[in-house]
Design a protein around this motif. Sequence first.
Motif, PDB file in Angstrom:
ATOM      1  N   TRP A  99       2.473  32.362  28.950  1.00 17.20           N
ATOM      2  CA  TRP A  99       3.166  31.879  30.144  1.00 17.20           C
ATOM      3  C   TRP A  99       3.560  30.411  30.019  1.00 17.20           C
ATOM      4  O   TRP A  99       4.667  30.021  30.408  1.00 17.20           O
ATOM      5  CB  TRP A  99       2.265  32.048  31.367  1.00 17.20           C
ATOM      6  CG  TRP A  99       2.134  33.473  31.825  1.00 17.20           C
ATOM      7  CD1 TRP A  99       2.951  34.509  31.527  1.00 17.20           C
ATOM      8  CD2 TRP A  99       1.108  33.989  32.679  1.00 17.20           C
ATOM      9  NE1 TRP A  99       2.523  35.660  32.131  1.00 17.20           N
ATOM     10  CE2 TRP A  99       1.387  35.374  32.860  1.00 17.20           C
ATOM     11  CE3 TRP A  99       0.002  33.454  33.307  1.00 17.20           C
ATOM     12  CZ2 TRP A  99       0.588  36.198  33.646  1.00 17.20           C
ATOM     13  CZ3 TRP A  99      -0.791  34.268  34.092  1.00 17.20           C
ATOM     14  CH2 TRP A  99      -0.511  35.639  34.247  1.00 17.20           C
ATOM     15  N   SER A 100       2.654  29.577  29.488  1.00 14.76           N
ATOM     16  CA  SER A 100       2.943  28.135  29.414  1.00 14.76           C
ATOM     17  C   SER A 100       4.094  27.853  28.455  1.00 14.76           C
ATOM     18  O   SER A 100       4.919  26.965  28.704  1.00 14.76           O
ATOM     19  CB  SER A 100       1.700  27.357  28.993  1.00 14.76           C
ATOM     20  OG  SER A 100       1.308  27.695  27.677  1.00 14.76           O
ATOM     21  N   ASN A 102       6.518  30.013  27.836  1.00 15.41           N
ATOM     22  CA  ASN A 102       7.726  30.508  28.493  1.00 15.41           C
ATOM     23  C   ASN A 102       8.199  29.563  29.595  1.00 15.41           C
ATOM     24  O   ASN A 102       9.407  29.313  29.743  1.00 15.41           O
ATOM     25  CB  ASN A 102       7.480  31.893  29.094  1.00 15.41           C
ATOM     26  CG  ASN A 102       7.353  32.971  28.029  1.00 15.41           C
ATOM     27  OD1 ASN A 102       7.788  32.780  26.889  1.00 15.41           O
ATOM     28  ND2 ASN A 102       6.760  34.095  28.376  1.00 15.41           N
ATOM     29  N   ASP A 103       7.273  29.026  30.374  1.00 13.88           N
ATOM     30  CA  ASP A 103       7.632  28.224  31.551  1.00 13.88           C
ATOM     31  C   ASP A 103       7.768  26.735  31.254  1.00 13.88           C
ATOM     32  O   ASP A 103       8.587  26.043  31.877  1.00 13.88           O
ATOM     33  CB  ASP A 103       6.584  28.410  32.651  1.00 13.88           C
ATOM     34  CG  ASP A 103       6.537  29.839  33.171  1.00 13.88           C
ATOM     35  OD1 ASP A 103       7.408  30.640  32.771  1.00 13.88           O
ATOM     36  OD2 ASP A 103       5.625  30.165  33.962  1.00 13.88           O
ATOM     37  N   TYR A 104       6.925  26.224  30.302  1.00 15.87           N
ATOM     38  CA  TYR A 104       6.894  24.780  30.074  1.00 15.87           C
ATOM     39  C   TYR A 104       7.141  24.396  28.616  1.00 15.87           C
ATOM     40  O   TYR A 104       7.077  23.215  28.270  1.00 15.87           O
ATOM     41  CB  TYR A 104       5.530  24.208  30.518  1.00 15.87           C
ATOM     42  CG  TYR A 104       5.185  24.505  31.954  1.00 15.87           C
ATOM     43  CD1 TYR A 104       5.830  23.826  32.995  1.00 15.87           C
ATOM     44  CD2 TYR A 104       4.220  25.460  32.268  1.00 15.87           C
ATOM     45  CE1 TYR A 104       5.495  24.099  34.328  1.00 15.87           C
ATOM     46  CE2 TYR A 104       3.883  25.737  33.585  1.00 15.87           C
ATOM     47  CZ  TYR A 104       4.531  25.060  34.611  1.00 15.87           C
ATOM     48  OH  TYR A 104       4.212  25.325  35.918  1.00 15.87           O
ATOM     49  N   GLN A 115      -0.094  21.817  36.468  1.00 14.19           N
ATOM     50  CA  GLN A 115       0.535  22.966  35.807  1.00 14.19           C
ATOM     51  C   GLN A 115      -0.522  23.991  35.375  1.00 14.19           C
ATOM     52  O   GLN A 115      -0.330  25.206  35.522  1.00 14.19           O
ATOM     53  CB  GLN A 115       1.348  22.486  34.597  1.00 14.19           C
ATOM     54  CG  GLN A 115       2.571  21.658  34.953  1.00 14.19           C
ATOM     55  CD  GLN A 115       3.176  20.984  33.741  1.00 14.19           C
ATOM     56  OE1 GLN A 115       2.465  20.640  32.782  1.00 14.19           O
ATOM     57  NE2 GLN A 115       4.493  20.745  33.775  1.00 14.19           N
ATOM     58  N   LEU A 119      -1.001  28.105  36.619  1.00 14.03           N
ATOM     59  CA  LEU A 119      -1.109  29.242  35.703  1.00 14.03           C
ATOM     60  C   LEU A 119      -2.463  29.937  35.829  1.00 14.03           C
ATOM     61  O   LEU A 119      -2.552  31.169  35.708  1.00 14.03           O
ATOM     62  CB  LEU A 119      -0.880  28.784  34.266  1.00 14.03           C
ATOM     63  CG  LEU A 119       0.545  28.315  33.923  1.00 14.03           C
ATOM     64  CD1 LEU A 119       0.655  27.963  32.442  1.00 14.03           C
ATOM     65  CD2 LEU A 119       1.572  29.376  34.280  1.00 14.03           C
TER      66      LEU A 119
END
Length: 750
Positions: A99-100, A102-104, A115, A119
């Motif tokens: 996720w990190s 993909n998002d950041y 952040q 998550l």
Amino acid sequence: MKKLTKLWIYFLLVITISFAILGYYGVEIYREAPPIPEKVVDNNGNTLFTKTDIQDGQRIWLSTGGQELGSIWGHGAYVAPDWNADWIHRESMFILNTWSNNDYQNNFENLNHEQQAVLQSRLQNEIRENTYNESNGIVTVSAVRLQAIQNNIAYYSSLFSDDPDFSVLREQYAMKENTLTGEEKLFQLNAFFFWTSWACITERPDADITYTNNWPPEKLIGNRPAGSLILWTGFSIIMLLLGIGVLAFYHAQNRKEEIDEAHLPEKDPLMGLSPTPSMKATLKYFWVVALLILAQVVFGIITAHYGVEGQSFFGIPLSEILPYTVTRTWHVQIALFWIATSWLATGLYIAPAVSGVEPKYQKLGVNFLFISLLLIVVGSLVGELLGIMQKFSLTANFWFGHQGLEYVDLGRFWQIYLFVGLILWLVLIVRAIKPAIKQNLADKNLLILFVIAAVAIALFYGAGLTWGQHTHLSIIEYFRWWVVHLWVEGFFEVFATVVIAFLFVRMKILNIQTATFAAIASATIFLTGGIIGTFHHLYFTGTPTAVLALGATFSALEVVPLIFMGYEAFHNYRVMKSTEWTINYKWPIYFFISVSFWNLIGAGVFGFMINPPIALYYMQGLNTTSVHAHTALFGVYGMLGIGLLLFVIKGLSKPEPWKEGFIKFSFWALNIGLILMAVISLLPVGLAQTIASVDVGMWYARSAEFHNQEYLDTFKWLRSIGDTVFALGSVTLTYFIFGLKFGWSYKKEA
């Protein structure tokens, strides 16, 4: 007489009510255990695992040594990880990093706190949601979680096989190369790891706690102590204080002068006892006990050393033929074998001595039982080795190999054989003691308690026969602790109390009425907490909160009688000092005194250190448990077994006085070695792990990264000091015992 009748009523009520509660909540554990899904599927309905995969994975895990190689739900060995804590952390970090990135566009550990918090909250919603469908028995996992599971499957398949990239890690975990072979076995092992971990992080229906009461500690997914843990920890401490107060009042009200020194016999009454043929036949049991003590110590030293070097013993690649899982299994099993053998042989000696009757064929029965016990010991140990080396099929392993369950590792065939042997032992005991009960003498009540304890010892081992190859793990754990806690810690304790009372009564040191009252009262007090206190082992094994509440409350009461062990120690010391001839029993009585010390320290202090729910939440599966295990198992039951051994051998050996040098050295070396082992090695490592468990999580406290820190290696090496002293004590004990047969342990008369 009325007072004794009331005491019997209390004793029977305690047993009846306690077992009713134990049985009722056994049904509740069965009803509320984590469900084993028919299938685990992804969002598209594709099957990842089946129920058969999970159940066969459990059998495969057990065949590797199971609880002798890492732990599941906190139960097992301490060198390799707790596989649930490790799986959960790896799965969580994979999802967070996915996720990190993909998002950041960065790994999770490089994000700022805000952040990371976002998550983590998302992860908790994802991973704690219970997707089990009761109507079709299917668990559904999301796409990202499927990827995390597949990543874990690849990792554990490499670790448990012979992937050269994992050779260093295997050495750190004391795992042999090719612990498992075959893709199907590795896949099914992972299915079992997934399901047991799923139970740890999935919330129960209509509840905000997981099936394992939020164990293990893992901040990433919100596995923190539930309010019930705090509540019942506080309540357990209140019950401890209340119990101490009540028992102190009881002691003050009922305390009597047990030793009437003015009426003590001038000569040893046991010197006139003429051993019967069956009593003499018990002597060889104690020789085997002495040899098994040596074997246990040897395998204990090797096992402890594997914790430092992993796969070798001072550079010797010993693990190629005797891996860690084998030596640890043998270390634990041999301890149980020799302690139980010592106590059983004492019973066979005492029964004819009390009744004065030698039943027909009693010696034949004693000899047949001895041969059977030898076959069980040798056969089960060989089977465990072959099982771990994967020489059996899964079914053959269950029957003749290694069941993978700590303290009941031996295959089912050997379990049944041992159970039959215990029934034979019970028959030999009852037929020898029956004439004394029929005489309706003053010691009849003590004899009845003796028989009750003997019946319980024979029958309660049968609890180990209740599970099968596909039984749910929560149910296996429930019945396994019937064996470990009720059989070993419960009714053997009652049996030993009665045997010691008999010995002192036969020496005419204790009044029979006083000894009877004290024995029944002690058994009642001990079993009040001891039976239901079994639940304190089951806090985090997929059991309902009520089990946690009962376990916390009654395990605190278990500690109460141990607080007063000073009375027993002082009493035994007075027995030894009461006359000139009782000095001849100095060393057996010294071992009884050490039992009181270790009951207070090992079972009491170190036991209560890990018993309250909030303490065990962070400590389960750490070396703090090992501290309690060593100081309680050997300190209490081992020292008691040695004391009984010496008492019986005293009656079977020559009347000449003993040389004190070797037995004196052995006594102090065993006790000092055990203290050093616990205090300068196991305890510091366990406390360091506890801090890591609280601050970071259980996964870190059990990780190779944590264990291979330099200061922890130092503490592990320091254990060699205590181990060496202890080993010397066991060698001199064996030398002394055989010297009673061959003559070098007696003083030479002028």
